[in-house]
Each structure stands twice: as C-alpha cells, then as structure tokens.
Design a protein around this motif. Structure first.
Motif, PDB file in Angstrom:
ATOM      1  N   UNK A  83      30.057  37.908  29.533  1.00  0.00           N
ATOM      2  CA  UNK A  83      31.038  36.827  29.457  1.00  0.00           C
ATOM      3  C   UNK A  83      31.727  36.890  28.101  1.00  0.00           C
ATOM      4  N   UNK A  84      32.917  36.307  27.956  1.00  0.00           N
ATOM      5  CA  UNK A  84      33.576  36.274  26.642  1.00  0.00           C
ATOM      6  C   UNK A  84      32.697  35.540  25.640  1.00  0.00           C
ATOM      7  N   UNK A  85      32.674  36.012  24.407  1.00  0.00           N
ATOM      8  CA  UNK A  85      31.844  35.374  23.383  1.00  0.00           C
ATOM      9  C   UNK A  85      32.382  34.010  22.980  1.00  0.00           C
ATOM     10  N   UNK A  86      33.693  33.822  23.123  1.00  0.00           N
ATOM     11  CA  UNK A  86      34.305  32.534  22.803  1.00  0.00           C
ATOM     12  C   UNK A  86      35.568  32.380  23.636  1.00  0.00           C
ATOM     13  N   UNK A  87      36.149  31.181  23.610  1.00  0.00           N
ATOM     14  CA  UNK A  87      37.360  30.912  24.375  1.00  0.00           C
ATOM     15  C   UNK A  87      38.551  31.734  23.910  1.00  0.00           C
ATOM     16  N   UNK A  88      38.500  32.229  22.673  1.00  0.00           N
ATOM     17  CA  UNK A  88      39.626  33.000  22.139  1.00  0.00           C
ATOM     18  C   UNK A  88      39.498  34.494  22.414  1.00  0.00           C
ATOM     19  N   UNK A  89      38.347  34.920  22.949  1.00  0.00           N
ATOM     20  CA  UNK A  89      38.133  36.343  23.220  1.00  0.00           C
ATOM     21  C   UNK A  89      38.700  36.737  24.581  1.00  0.00           C
ATOM     22  N   UNK A  90      39.076  38.013  24.740  1.00  0.00           N
ATOM     23  CA  UNK A  90      39.533  38.484  26.052  1.00  0.00           C
ATOM     24  C   UNK A  90      38.398  38.462  27.064  1.00  0.00           C
ATOM     25  N   UNK A  91      38.753  38.415  28.338  1.00  0.00           N
ATOM     26  CA  UNK A  91      37.755  38.358  29.413  1.00  0.00           C
ATOM     27  C   UNK A  91      37.413  39.777  29.855  1.00  0.00           C
ATOM     28  N   UNK A  92      36.160  40.221  29.677  1.00  0.00           N
ATOM     29  CA  UNK A  92      35.778  41.564  30.124  1.00  0.00           C
ATOM     30  C   UNK A  92      35.756  41.649  31.649  1.00  0.00           C
ATOM     31  N   UNK A  93      36.122  42.809  32.161  1.00  0.00           N
ATOM     32  CA  UNK A  93      36.007  43.070  33.595  1.00  0.00           C
ATOM     33  C   UNK A  93      35.690  44.532  33.791  1.00  0.00           C
ATOM     34  N   UNK A  94      35.263  44.871  35.008  1.00  0.00           N
ATOM     35  CA  UNK A  94      34.959  46.260  35.344  1.00  0.00           C
ATOM     36  C   UNK A  94      35.558  46.570  36.700  1.00  0.00           C
ATOM     37  N   UNK A  95      36.349  47.639  36.771  1.00  0.00           N
ATOM     38  CA  UNK A  95      37.020  47.995  38.017  1.00  0.00           C
ATOM     39  C   UNK A  95      36.378  49.185  38.692  1.00  0.00           C
ATOM     40  N   UNK A  96      36.302  49.117  40.012  1.00  0.00           N
ATOM     41  CA  UNK A  96      35.751  50.222  40.791  1.00  0.00           C
ATOM     42  C   UNK A  96      36.838  51.160  41.286  1.00  0.00           C
ATOM     43  N   UNK A  97      36.445  52.162  42.032  1.00  0.00           N
ATOM     44  CA  UNK A  97      37.390  53.113  42.608  1.00  0.00           C
ATOM     45  C   UNK A  97      38.213  52.440  43.701  1.00  0.00           C
ATOM     46  N   UNK A  98      39.362  53.040  44.013  1.00  0.00           N
ATOM     47  CA  UNK A  98      40.201  52.553  45.113  1.00  0.00           C
ATOM     48  C   UNK A  98      40.087  53.528  46.274  1.00  0.00           C
ATOM     49  N   UNK A  99      39.935  52.974  47.472  1.00  0.00           N
ATOM     50  CA  UNK A  99      39.816  53.809  48.666  1.00  0.00           C
ATOM     51  C   UNK A  99      40.866  53.416  49.691  1.00  0.00           C
ATOM     52  N   UNK A 100      41.301  54.397  50.462  1.00  0.00           N
ATOM     53  CA  UNK A 100      42.204  54.137  51.579  1.00  0.00           C
ATOM     54  C   UNK A 100      41.383  54.114  52.856  1.00  0.00           C
ATOM     55  N   UNK A 101      41.543  53.064  53.635  1.00  0.00           N
ATOM     56  CA  UNK A 101      40.766  52.875  54.865  1.00  0.00           C
ATOM     57  C   UNK A 101      41.688  52.989  56.065  1.00  0.00           C
ATOM     58  N   UNK A 102      41.257  53.741  57.080  1.00  0.00           N
ATOM     59  CA  UNK A 102      42.003  53.861  58.338  1.00  0.00           C
ATOM     60  C   UNK A 102      41.158  53.283  59.460  1.00  0.00           C
ATOM     61  N   UNK A 103      41.654  52.223  60.086  1.00  0.00           N
ATOM     62  CA  UNK A 103      40.972  51.597  61.220  1.00  0.00           C
ATOM     63  C   UNK A 103      41.938  51.565  62.404  1.00  0.00           C
ATOM     64  N   UNK A 104      41.851  52.567  63.261  1.00  0.00           N
ATOM     65  CA  UNK A 104      42.785  52.656  64.381  1.00  0.00           C
ATOM     66  C   UNK A 104      44.195  52.910  63.866  1.00  0.00           C
ATOM     67  N   UNK A 105      45.095  51.978  64.156  1.00  0.00           N
ATOM     68  CA  UNK A 105      46.478  52.096  63.668  1.00  0.00           C
ATOM     69  C   UNK A 105      46.673  51.410  62.319  1.00  0.00           C
ATOM     70  N   UNK A 106      45.653  50.692  61.841  1.00  0.00           N
ATOM     71  CA  UNK A 106      45.750  49.970  60.569  1.00  0.00           C
ATOM     72  C   UNK A 106      45.327  50.868  59.409  1.00  0.00           C
ATOM     73  N   UNK A 107      46.172  50.896  58.379  1.00  0.00           N
ATOM     74  CA  UNK A 107      45.857  51.639  57.157  1.00  0.00           C
ATOM     75  C   UNK A 107      46.007  50.679  55.972  1.00  0.00           C
ATOM     76  N   UNK A 108      44.977  50.551  55.177  1.00  0.00           N
ATOM     77  CA  UNK A 108      45.028  49.678  54.013  1.00  0.00           C
ATOM     78  C   UNK A 108      44.160  50.271  52.906  1.00  0.00           C
ATOM     79  N   UNK A 109      44.326  49.737  51.701  1.00  0.00           N
ATOM     80  CA  UNK A 109      43.513  50.167  50.562  1.00  0.00           C
ATOM     81  C   UNK A 109      42.559  49.051  50.165  1.00  0.00           C
ATOM     82  N   UNK A 110      41.493  49.437  49.489  1.00  0.00           N
ATOM     83  CA  UNK A 110      40.491  48.456  49.067  1.00  0.00           C
ATOM     84  C   UNK A 110      39.910  48.875  47.720  1.00  0.00           C
ATOM     85  N   UNK A 111      39.686  47.897  46.842  1.00  0.00           N
ATOM     86  CA  UNK A 111      39.036  48.161  45.561  1.00  0.00           C
ATOM     87  C   UNK A 111      38.231  46.935  45.150  1.00  0.00           C
ATOM     88  N   UNK A 112      37.513  47.050  44.050  1.00  0.00           N
ATOM     89  CA  UNK A 112      36.593  45.980  43.633  1.00  0.00           C
ATOM     90  C   UNK A 112      36.731  45.747  42.126  1.00  0.00           C
TER      91      UNK A 112
END
Length: 330
Positions: A83-112
C-alpha cells in the motif's frame, strides 16, 4: 575475472549472513522484546511472498485500434503489492500479461491488474476512489502495452473474467521483488541489514519504534529479479487528483398508460462552455459523461435503452447537458 568477482560477492554475502545471525543471537539475549518483535514482523512479511492474487472487481472497456475490440480487466487483491506509505505517495500496482481470447465468433482481450488489499478496500467504500483506481489501471495498460483505450468503462457483474487459474498464471508468471543482489550486499538501496540491526540493538525502546523496516534475511540468500511492483509517478497519475461528480437529475417519462417511454437526464456542468468539452458514452444499460480534469459521471440506467436513438443537447447559458434515452420495447 567475472568468476573472481562472483566468488568475492558470494564471500561477502556469506560473511554478512554470519554476522547477521551472530547479532540476532546477541539480540535474543540482550533485548528479547526487540528480538521477538523483529521475528514476528518478518514472519508476517515473509508469508506475503507466498500469497496468490485474488479476484476483486472486473470492468470492460474497448481497445481503440484499427478495429475496436473488447478488453476485460480483472482488478485483483494481492498482499505482495504494498500500500502507499502515505497519502502523498503514488499508488503501487502490478500488471499481468495480456491475452487474446477467441470464443466462437467472439474475440476479446483480457489482462489483470493487482493492487494492495488496503487500496482496494478504500475503493470498495468510495465509488470515486474506485473510479480513480480503474483509471489508473487503464493508464498503466495504455503505457505498458502501447494501446489507446476508450475513456468509458462498464463494471462487470462477475468479479472475474475467465478462470482463477488463468488470472494467477498471467500475474505470477513474471519476475519477483525489485531488489538486486548488488543492492542487498552494498546497501545502495538504503541502510544495510547489519546497520539496521546495530541501530535496533543499541537504541532504546523509543528508537526501536522509529527504525525503518528491516529486510528479510532470506532475501539475501535468494535474490529476486526486478519487476514485481510497477509504480506510476504521482505527478502524472496520482489517484488523489480527483475530478468532481456533477449534480444531476434523472426522470422516467411515461406514456398515457403509465408505461416508461424515455429516460431524461439533466446534468449541471458549471464552467463548461461547449459540448465539445464533453465525452458522452452510452450503452444499453449505462452512461458515462466525462469532462477531462473537471467532471465525471457514471450511471447504471434503470431501464435498457436504445443506444442508436439517444439525443443530447447542451445549453451554454445554463451549462446544463440534457440527454434523452428512449427505452427499448419489451
């Protein structure tokens, strides 16, 4: 020459570890309370490294490339993200990989995107805070994946798109905490472990409370690759640069048979001089009005509407935006 440097590094690390355990032994005898506090703290911190991310919220937006494509983003809670150490600090985050998903005729991307549980708890209690977390995640995705995303988004009913296993694989299949072996042995990232322990051992109880957190000894024996935490500069993406939620009025217009026909929305936008400043996005069941750096309003609509027949008018004199949304026939 590289081999000699490596051996010297290993020798230095071994020497520091031996000194560390010697000082811990001395501390256990001379200051049992400080020793117990040290052990309890770092046992808790060490356990965090073995936790896995958990789903919290999912939202949907669009990738604006040559052809638009849906993007689902899972916001996850993860103890490994601080968590941020104080209200004035930036908010840490961590991003995962992005994947393209194909479900029948539907194509979309997903990430975390993973945040600290403490940060997500604040977002659950405050819709504005949640909105800023989502926008921070979207900005990170744009920067990390070189994409342009729609400014609007929709919260998904399910808190996770896809499976738990896939989400954890996308997030955990990357590098560990951002600290190198050189930093650990040379003390470049701050006071060395031995210096911190010496200060803790020689200081009184008041000084013990003020000492900075001490790195786990196990981190020295098993250096990780950099990359666990991605921090966004607070000057550009600080979560606390909130925009205002404007005042609004929403009415259901009914016909002579008391059947709802139209949703009428009026939004007060003081300081806005032209409709060109407003970004209006409407879907079948929600609406987003975005005036960059001034206002943002997201509403779940009480009835499903016809997106193609929405009308909007802006009165420059009163600074009121009026939106008419015909209700779909059931």
């Amino acid at each position: 020459m590289v081999t000699m440097a490596t051996k010297q590094c290993e020798k230095d690390m071994l020497q520091q570890v031996n000194q560390l355990w010697s000082m811990l032994d001395d501390m256990s005898e001379s200051s049992p309370e400080a020793y117990q506090k040290f052990i309890r703290h770092h046992l808790r911190e060490g356990m965090k490294q073995f936790t896995l991310p958990e789903p919290h919220t999912c939202f949907q937006t669009r990738i604006l490339e040559f052809s638009e494509k849906l993007l689902y983003v899972n916001l996850c809670s993860w103890d490994r993200v601080p968590a941020p150490k104080s209200d004035s600090d930036p908010v840490p985050l961590f991003g995962g990989k992005m994947e393209e998903i194909v479900e029948g005729t539907d194509i979309y991307s997903i990430t975390d995107i993973a945040y600290s549980p403490e940060v997500l708890k604040k977002g659950s209690e405050d819709p504005m805070e949640r909105d800023q977390l989502i926008r921070l995640a979207m900005k990170y995705i744009e920067e990390q994946h070189c994409l342009r995303l729609s400014h609007s988004y929709t919260l998904v009913k399910d808190k996770l798109k896809g499976s738990n296993k896939q989400m954890k694989r996308r997030l955990t299949g990357r590098a560990g905490p951002a600290q190198t072996a050189k930093e650990m042995t040379s003390g470049e990232s701050g006071a060395s472990l031995l210096q911190q322990l010496t200060s803790l051992k020689s200081g009184d109880k008041e000084n013990e409370e003020n000492n900075p957190p001490i790195r786990l000894p196990s981190d020295i024996a098993h250096p990780k690759k950099p990359g666990l935490i991605e921090e966004i500069s607070s000057t550009e993406f600080d979560i606390r640069n909130n925009v205002e939620t404007p005042k609004y009025e929403i009415l259901l217009i009914k016909d002579e048979n008391e059947k709802a026909k139209t949703i009428q929305l009026k939004v007060e936008l003081p300081g806005v001089s032209s409709v060109a400043e407003c970004d209006l996005s409407v879907s079948k069941d929600d609406l987003v009005i975005d005036v960059p750096k001034k206002y943002r309003l997201q509403l779940d609509l009480p009835e499903a509407i016809s997106e193609d027949n929405v009308t909007a008018k802006f009165n420059k004199k009163t600074c009121i935006l009026s939106v008419g949304m015909p209700i779909l026939n059931k």
